[in-house]
Design an enzyme around this catalytic site. Structure first.
Site, PDB file in Angstrom:
ATOM      1  N   CYS A   2      40.274  24.303  -3.513  1.00 31.05           N
ATOM      2  CA  CYS A   2      41.067  25.217  -2.685  1.00 31.05           C
ATOM      3  C   CYS A   2      42.539  24.824  -2.705  1.00 31.05           C
ATOM      4  CB  CYS A   2      40.585  25.158  -1.243  1.00 31.05           C
ATOM      5  SG  CYS A   2      38.823  25.368  -1.074  1.00 31.05           S
ATOM      6  N   ARG A  28      43.789  25.304  -9.941  1.00 29.40           N
ATOM      7  CA  ARG A  28      42.832  24.414  -9.284  1.00 29.40           C
ATOM      8  C   ARG A  28      41.449  25.055  -9.163  1.00 29.40           C
ATOM      9  NH1 ARG A  28      45.487  20.455  -5.742  1.00 29.40           N
ATOM     10  NH2 ARG A  28      43.674  20.570  -4.416  1.00 29.40           N
ATOM     11  N   TRP A  76      37.764  28.009  -2.834  1.00 29.07           N
ATOM     12  CA  TRP A  76      36.699  27.763  -3.796  1.00 29.07           C
ATOM     13  C   TRP A  76      35.456  27.557  -2.942  1.00 29.07           C
ATOM     14  CZ3 TRP A  76      33.409  23.624  -5.289  1.00 29.07           C
ATOM     15  CH2 TRP A  76      32.887  23.714  -6.587  1.00 29.07           C
ATOM     16  N   ASN A 102      41.253  23.043   3.580  1.00 25.25           N
ATOM     17  CA  ASN A 102      40.609  22.513   2.378  1.00 25.25           C
ATOM     18  C   ASN A 102      39.742  21.339   2.810  1.00 25.25           C
ATOM     19  OD1 ASN A 102      42.172  24.210   0.910  1.00 25.25           O
ATOM     20  ND2 ASN A 102      43.425  22.625  -0.073  1.00 25.25           N
ATOM     21  N   GLY A 103      38.596  21.167   2.162  1.00 24.07           N
ATOM     22  CA  GLY A 103      37.711  20.056   2.507  1.00 24.07           C
ATOM     23  C   GLY A 103      36.420  20.584   3.105  1.00 24.07           C
ATOM     24  N   GLU A 482      32.886  13.319 -24.559  1.00 26.20           N
ATOM     25  CA  GLU A 482      34.038  14.124 -24.172  1.00 26.20           C
ATOM     26  C   GLU A 482      34.132  15.400 -25.015  1.00 26.20           C
ATOM     27  OE1 GLU A 482      35.740  14.288 -21.692  1.00 26.20           O
ATOM     28  OE2 GLU A 482      37.578  15.336 -22.211  1.00 26.20           O
ATOM     29  N   LYS A 486      34.139  19.146 -23.455  1.00 24.72           N
ATOM     30  CA  LYS A 486      35.245  20.092 -23.703  1.00 24.72           C
ATOM     31  C   LYS A 486      34.690  21.439 -24.164  1.00 24.72           C
ATOM     32  CE  LYS A 486      37.954  19.008 -21.972  1.00 24.72           C
ATOM     33  NZ  LYS A 486      37.980  17.775 -21.257  1.00 24.72           N
ATOM     34  N   GLU A 489      32.366  23.222 -21.122  1.00 25.00           N
ATOM     35  CA  GLU A 489      32.982  23.638 -19.856  1.00 25.00           C
ATOM     36  C   GLU A 489      33.860  24.882 -19.996  1.00 25.00           C
ATOM     37  OE1 GLU A 489      35.698  20.853 -18.016  1.00 25.00           O
ATOM     38  OE2 GLU A 489      36.402  20.151 -19.952  1.00 25.00           O
ATOM     39  N   HIS A 505      14.483  10.112 -30.450  1.00 23.21           N
ATOM     40  CA  HIS A 505      13.508   9.775 -29.404  1.00 23.21           C
ATOM     41  C   HIS A 505      13.222  10.972 -28.513  1.00 23.21           C
ATOM     42  CE1 HIS A 505      13.444   5.618 -30.612  1.00 23.21           C
ATOM     43  NE2 HIS A 505      14.767   5.681 -30.715  1.00 23.21           N
ATOM     44  N   LYS A 604      40.055  22.302 -10.681  1.00 23.85           N
ATOM     45  CA  LYS A 604      40.834  21.247 -11.318  1.00 23.85           C
ATOM     46  C   LYS A 604      40.713  19.930 -10.569  1.00 23.85           C
ATOM     47  CE  LYS A 604      43.786  19.477 -14.208  1.00 23.85           C
ATOM     48  NZ  LYS A 604      43.177  19.055 -15.488  1.00 23.85           N
TER      49      LYS A 604
HETATM   50  C1  F6R Z   1      36.944  17.956 -17.514  1.00 26.05           C
HETATM   51  C2  F6R Z   1      37.648  17.502 -16.332  1.00 26.05           C
HETATM   52  C3  F6R Z   1      36.873  16.844 -15.278  1.00 26.05           C
HETATM   53  C4  F6R Z   1      37.701  15.719 -14.625  1.00 26.05           C
HETATM   54  C5  F6R Z   1      36.949  15.157 -13.421  1.00 26.05           C
HETATM   55  C6  F6R Z   1      37.721  14.045 -12.759  1.00 26.05           C
HETATM   56  O1  F6R Z   1      37.802  18.551 -18.433  1.00 26.05           O
HETATM   57  O2  F6R Z   1      38.835  17.692 -16.206  1.00 26.05           O
HETATM   58  O3  F6R Z   1      35.668  16.349 -15.749  1.00 26.05           O
HETATM   59  O4  F6R Z   1      37.931  14.734 -15.574  1.00 26.05           O
HETATM   60  O5  F6R Z   1      36.722  16.175 -12.497  1.00 26.05           O
HETATM   61  O6  F6R Z   1      38.944  14.498 -12.291  1.00 26.05           O
HETATM   62  P1  F6R Z   1      40.110  13.496 -11.971  1.00 26.05           P
HETATM   63  O7  F6R Z   1      40.517  12.856 -13.268  1.00 26.05           O
HETATM   64  O8  F6R Z   1      41.196  14.328 -11.377  1.00 26.05           O
HETATM   65  O9  F6R Z   1      39.563  12.474 -11.018  1.00 26.05           O
END
Ligand code: F6R
Length: 609
Positions: A2, A28, A76, A102-103, A482, A486, A489, A505, A604
């Site tokens: 949010c 975000r 959100w 927020n929260g 990773e 990528k 997501e 396995h 985000k």
């Molecule tokens: C994936 C991504 C998330 C963040 C994760 C941690 O592309 O961005 O997996 O890496 O939510 O976020 P931070 O680094 O802000 O703690």
């Protein structure tokens, strides 16, 4: 997650500023938006499920919502569907108190029950609505007193923006475990949950502390603790500039941020290399103290966790120190064993991830020293950690991290070199060799970016893929984790990363004619083993995209498509191999016509558990 923006001005209308600020927080992630503006008589609320554009058109860009003070929100959904009614702001029954939040208010059920018992009626399914109702219960004319009482009743996390109809010249804010900043300018005072919302107006901000309350007027800001005692606070200057948070001609922030990786890596490394040596002043530990660290615990979420997995291989291989790497949401509940001389490293781009922040607090309870590798200056994790090593990636807007992840990797390499030297596991000469390799990374990344068209053509062939497997061994496994994240997501293609030796396995039964397998093979001593795994999946019909070091042309015998990365030492290969994998994910998503920067259901900055 949010977003919150609030403004109280001398002459300028609040609504257009709030809408503009919210647009800077769209990255975000959110599913509804709303604002409340005080017009001198009453509080007017406009809110709607869907994109912010809808709110903009409902209010004609804010024109129809007149008033000098207001609060806005992008929600959100956590408690209750993303509907108009559940969107913030929420009001007390009389419509005289408006709140954005927020929260999560964890004890909202009990509070709601108590309030219903007292005759309060609720309109939404949200946890937030208890706040304006509680404020109503405690409000006897003094907003500060009412807020203070509410904060003593609520449990959980919150950042709040509040307006009271009978205090038209004031705007209130409060926070606990959820980010909120404020600022004052010639034109008025602001609150915001994240820096990009304010960059256009000022770069001098105040970070609101845990359980602090703020009273803003058009020309003043006053801070109080939870007992309403005044708190002194200093402004912090944000170094990011407004352009850094704009797209600058790129179609999406993600591709812009991928292009910023060479600079990010350079900016993160160069201040820490002096006279050919690694100098990490922020660590605040002497060489002897570093040598005495007995174990490292790396804790993070998502991509930051994946950077940590690479860190484990690099620290253990180069510095010969034991490393545990944990997902923060697991670490915080698993009663970790942390020794007196252990070091905890938390990694976070946003510095606000709720689980990582809580893992930091758990580490403190265990008596550990915590080093945070963080991108956002002044964020909660940066403020609570004992030591902070900033990644100099600048604002990262796209939900899928790219440049911040790359900066996290090189921060870990720098630390590993330092630890390896102090622990006498490498010589000065070897360290100089590693530093030399580090310095070459930015140019090598640029070289890989030059091959983006080839990646785009390949990605276009796989737009219809439904299952993709990423395999690798050692650091190549960390890269696979990773690369797979990528892709999935942002393109919604199911993909999984496997330690290449583990595939047989069980999971190999999923490989069929045409299944795409991305095999990462950059680790020299594991190369032949991974090639054997490529042969295994090929035998089951897989189409193999291999990512390997330049010169390994023999891989073309078995792989169908090969991407070569420039020569570096095995420890740093992740920084190069991840570039084509980020581009692959980006181009699959682009080819499918998705909103690359705002993947569905994602936020985000994950500020709730
Ligand atoms: C994936 C991504 C998330 C963040 C994760 C941690 O592309 O961005 O997996 O890496 O939510 O976020 P931070 O680094 O802000 O703690």
């Amino acid at each position: 997650m949010c977003g919150i923006v609030g403004f109280i001005g001398k002459k300028r209308q609040a609504a257009p500023i709030i809408l503009d600020g919210l647009s800077k927080l769209e990255y975000r992630g959110y599913d509804s938006a709303g604002m409340a503006v005080f017009d001198g008589d009453s509080i007017n609320v406009v809110k709607a499920a869907g994109r912010l554009d809808l709110l903009v058109s409902l209010t004609h860009g804010g024109e129809t919502t007149k008033g000098l003070a207001g609060i806005g929100h992008t929600r959100w959904a956590t408690h209750g569907q993303p509907t108009d009614i559940n969107a913030h702001p929420h009001l007390n029954g009389k419509g005289t108190i408006a709140v954005v939040h927020n929260g999560i208010i964890e004890n909202y059920m009990a509070l709601r029950k108590m309030l219903v018992g007292r005759g309060y009626e609720f309109k939404s399914e949200t946890d937030t609505e208890v706040i304006p109702q509680l404020l109503d219960l405690y409000y006897k004319g003094d907003p500060l007193e009412a807020i203070q009482k509410v904060l003593h009743r609520v449990e959980g996390s919150y950042s709040l923006g509040i307006i009271f109809a009978d205090h038209p010249n004031e705007l209130y804010a409060a926070r606990k475990s959820s980010p909120l900043i404020c600022a004052k300018t010639e034109e008025g005072a602001f609150i915001a949950s994240d820096v990009p919302a304010l960059l256009k107006y000022t770069r001098k901000v105040y970070y609101i502390g845990e359980e602090e309350i703020v009273r803003l007027s058009a020309d003043d800001i006053a801070f109080f603790d939870v007992d309403a005692l005044p708190v002194e606070k200093e402004e912090v200057e944000i170094k990011w500039d407004a352009e850094a948070a704009e797209k600058g001609g790129y179609e999406f922030f993600m591709i812009k941020e991928i292009y910023e990786e060479p600079r990010t890596v350079r900016d993160t490394i160069s201040p820490r290399i002096r006279d050919g040596k690694v100098v990490i002043e922020e660590l605040g530990l002497s060489d002897e103290e570093i040598a005495e660290v007995s174990r490292i615990h790396i804790v993070a979420c998502g991509s930051a966790y994946h950077a940590g997995v690479t860190g484990k291989y690099v620290f253990e291989g180069m510095a010969r120190i034991g490393v545990d790497v944990d997902i923060a949401s697991e670490f915080r509940y698993r009663k970790p064993i942390i020794g007196e001389k252990d070091l905890v490293i938390v990694i976070s781009q946003s510095g606000e991830t709720a689980d990582t922040l809580e893992a930091l607090r758990v580490s403190h309870q265990c008596g550990a020293t915590v080093l945070a590798i963080v991108n956002v200056v002044g964020s909660s994790i940066a403020r609570e950690a004992d030591k902070v090593m900033y990644t100099w990636a600048g604002p990262e807007i796209s939900v899928a991290t790219t440049k911040a992840y790359s900066a996290q990797l090189v921060s870990l390499y720098l630390l590993a070199i330092k630890f390896a030297l102090c622990r006498k596991q490498i010589t000065e000469e070897q360290a100089a060799g590693y530093i030399n390799d580090l310095k070459k990374l930015p140019e090598q990344i640029e070289l890989l970016l030059g091959g983006k068209e080839r990646l785009q053509r390949f990605a276009n062939r796989y737009i219809a893929a439904t299952d993709v497997f990423f395999i690798g061994r050692g650091i190549d496994y960390a890269i696979s984790l990773e690369g797979s994240l990528k892709l999935k997501e942002i393109s919604y293609v199911h993909s999984e990363a496997y330690a290449a030796g583990e595939l047989k396995h069980g999971t190999i039964s999923l490989i069929e004619e045409g299944t795409l397998v991305v095999a990462v093979a950059t680790q020299k001593e594991l190369y032949a083993k991974t090639v054997s795994n490529i042969v295994e999946v090929k035998a089951r019909g897989a189409f193999v995209l291999a990512v390997t070091n330049v010169g390994n042309t023999d891989i073309e015998t078995n792989a169908d498509y090969v991407i070569y990365i420039p020569e570096t030492n095995s420890y740093f290969a992740n920084s190069l191999a991840i570039i084509p994998l980020q581009l692959f994910g980006y181009y699959v998503s682009l080819g499918k016509g998705f909103d690359v920067d705002h993947p569905r259901n994602l936020a985000k900055s994950v500020t709730v558990e």
